[in-house]
Design a protein around this motif. Structure first.
Motif, PDB file in Angstrom:
ATOM      1  N   ALA A 129       0.834  -1.204   0.000  1.00  0.00           N
ATOM      2  CA  ALA A 129       0.000   0.000   0.000  1.00  0.00           C
ATOM      3  C   ALA A 129       0.868   1.253   0.000  1.00  0.00           C
ATOM      4  N   HIS A 160      -9.557   5.085  -1.912  1.00  0.00           N
ATOM      5  CA  HIS A 160      -8.381   4.725  -1.125  1.00  0.00           C
ATOM      6  C   HIS A 160      -8.759   4.353   0.309  1.00  0.00           C
ATOM      7  N   ARG A 163      -8.949   0.880  -0.038  1.00  0.00           N
ATOM      8  CA  ARG A 163      -7.978   0.314  -0.996  1.00  0.00           C
ATOM      9  C   ARG A 163      -7.202  -0.850  -0.398  1.00  0.00           C
ATOM     10  N   ALA A 164      -6.879  -0.788   0.900  1.00  0.00           N
ATOM     11  CA  ALA A 164      -6.032  -1.828   1.505  1.00  0.00           C
ATOM     12  C   ALA A 164      -6.646  -3.217   1.370  1.00  0.00           C
TER      13      ALA A 164
END
Length: 252
Positions: A129, A160, A163-164
């Motif tokens: 990330a 985002h 996003r992880a």
């Protein structure tokens, strides 16, 4: 370490905004975290006026929303939100990346190679990330059209926040490494047609991993306070060890 090109003296409201934005980008504040104006003002030792200005900007950016009984909460995009954002990204990001590739010099190419190597070598979700953020920040910062840059930044930040979830799997990290390798090849060659195609494919691949995360029930909505009569675990403001920084700490 990559340092953005634009540096300037910032008004206090802008600094508070950037501090809060950094917390979202670095995921020190996550979807569902509550933001209380008075708590942030105390943590940063500023008046509530610049904090209010910063929170209003974040709300306009679509990153937070009003919560009951007071304050704001960091949004958690639904899968439909993600699809709509990716439709915009697929149309605009290839155009933006082409403009960066066309103007790139040798120093830019060297730095892009270095950043892409970090993506390829990342072995953990956190490292992946961070490496992907650094590479994206590098080329976003070089988009010559300021309005296009700001638009893409706003939509990218909205997805985002979750996003992880797409980088937890080894397959997701490998896909990111392969996608950025193709971006690097286009960047190195200065080939705008290749750059456009590579970025379109990169955006499509990213969406497919969001879709997979949703199917695996990893990407799930966090209840907004007041929407179902229940509050999620509260996030209290906690001063970081670094001057002018603060984080959130969930309490139940």
């Amino acid at each position: 370490m990559y340092h953005p090109l634009r540096r300037r003296t910032q008004p206090l409201g802008e600094k508070v905004y950037q501090d809060l934005l950094d917390d979202l980008v670095e995921q020190r504040r996550a979807a569902g975290d509550r933001l209380i104006e008075a708590e942030i003002a105390r943590a940063l030792d500023v008046s509530r006026t610049p904090v209010r200005e910063a929170l209003n900007r974040l709300e306009k950016d679509g990153l937070i929303e009003g919560a009951q009984p007071a304050g704001y909460v960091v949004i958690h995009p639904s899968m439909q939100d993600v699809r709509e954002i990716f439709e915009i990204r697929r149309a605009l990001e290839p155009v933006a990346f082409v403009s960066v590739v066309a103007a790139a010099g040798e120093e830019d190419r060297v730095q892009f190679r270095h950043l892409q190597t970090a993506v390829a070598n990342a072995r953990t979700p956190a490292d992946s990330a961070a490496a992907n953020r650094a590479l994206r920040a590098f080329w976003f910062d070089r988009i010559p059209n300021a309005r296009l840059r700001e638009t893409l930044t706003r939509f990218h930040l909205q997805v985002h926040l979750v996003r992880a979830t797409t980088l937890h799997s080894e397959a997701g990290r490998k896909a990111a490494a392969e996608g950025t390798r193709r971006l690097l090849a286009a960047f190195d060659a200065g080939d705008t047609a290749m750059a456009h195609a590579a970025m379109q494919d990169f955006v499509d691949a990213a969406l497919s991993f969001f879709e997979q995360a949703d199917a695996d029930r990893i990407l799930h909505a966090t209840p907004v306070p007041g929407s179902d009569g229940q509050d999620p675990p509260l996030a209290s403001t906690k001063v970081d060890q670094r001057p002018g920084r603060f984080t959130t700490e969930r309490t139940t």
